[in-house]
Write an enzyme that holds these catalytic residues in place. Structure first.
Site, PDB file in Angstrom:
ATOM      1  CB  ILE A  64      -0.835   4.194   3.448  1.00  0.00           C
ATOM      2  CG1 ILE A  64      -1.261   4.440   4.875  1.00  0.00           C
ATOM      3  CG2 ILE A  64       0.384   4.713   3.257  1.00  0.00           C
ATOM      4  CD1 ILE A  64      -0.645   3.365   5.689  1.00  0.00           C
ATOM      5  N   PRO A  65      -2.059   5.313   0.215  1.00  0.00           N
ATOM      6  CG  PRO A  65      -2.646   7.188  -0.898  1.00  0.00           C
ATOM      7  CD  PRO A  65      -2.925   6.503   0.099  1.00  0.00           C
ATOM      8  CG  HIS A  66       2.000   2.293  -1.051  1.00  0.00           C
ATOM      9  ND1 HIS A  66       0.865   1.766  -0.220  1.00  0.00           N
ATOM     10  CD2 HIS A  66       2.319   0.856  -1.280  1.00  0.00           C
ATOM     11  CE1 HIS A  66       0.449   0.488  -0.127  1.00  0.00           C
ATOM     12  NE2 HIS A  66       1.286   0.046  -0.899  1.00  0.00           N
ATOM     13  N   GLY A  67       3.642   3.978  -3.779  1.00  0.00           N
ATOM     14  CA  GLY A  67       3.974   3.395  -5.332  1.00  0.00           C
ATOM     15  C   GLY A  67       5.436   3.928  -5.495  1.00  0.00           C
ATOM     16  CE1 TYR A 112       5.935   1.521  -0.150  1.00  0.00           C
ATOM     17  CE2 TYR A 112       6.581  -0.878   0.263  1.00  0.00           C
ATOM     18  CZ  TYR A 112       6.017   0.126   0.036  1.00  0.00           C
ATOM     19  OH  TYR A 112       4.189   0.079  -0.210  1.00  0.00           O
TER      20      TYR A 112
END
Length: 154
Positions: A64-67, A112
């Site tokens: 789960i790459p996130h930013g 988020y």
């Protein structure tokens, strides 16, 4: 919060060529940039910066790459199943083949975390993961994700 609240079902990819972690993040940033009319370089920079803090490979082949993205108005998520699993430095050292790219506005802290929790709930079920890997089309994959979302909400 459920997947249907933030997942871009029209952008689901069923056999994305991963290659490497870096190439995968670039592809996902490009796709998100196109879908959101935002700068893909800024998306890639944010996701890569987060990845420097520690791998977003959560285990069982899921990442789960996130930013946080300036100019983004709401929580946004892309899902891709990779054509071939890639090395991702996941916490369980397994290669990754199921990827959720999660993007949020800089000030969306609670929302988020709720979105991250929704993805986590859906992906912790091994039966759901098997169904995600076995789905033959984008629509079938979307149905698996929606079904898992609904089961989780019940």
């Amino acid at each position: 919060m459920q997947l249907q609240d933030f997942l871009d079902f029209d952008a689901i990819k069923t056999a994305l060529p991963g290659g490497s972690k870096r190439a995968l993040l670039q592809q996902l940033a490009n796709l998100a940039g196109q879908r959101l009319s935002l700068d893909s370089a800024a998306i890639l920079a944010s996701v890569s910066e987060r990845e420097q803090l520690g791998s977003t490979g959560f285990g069982q082949g899921v990442a789960i790459p996130h930013g946080k993205i300036e100019g983004l108005k709401r929580i946004y998520c892309l899902f891709a199943r990779l054509a071939e699993p890639i090395e991702y430095k996941a916490i369980d050292a397994r290669p990754v083949d199921l990827v959720f790219l999660l993007l949020s506005p800089p000030d969306a802290g609670a929302e988020y975390l709720k979105a991250l929790a929704a993805i986590s709930r859906v992906t912790r079920q091994s039966v759901t993961l098997e169904q995600m890997r076995g789905a033959r089309s984008r629509d079938a994959l979307a149905a698996v994700l929606m079904g898992a979302d609904e089961r989780d909400a019940a």
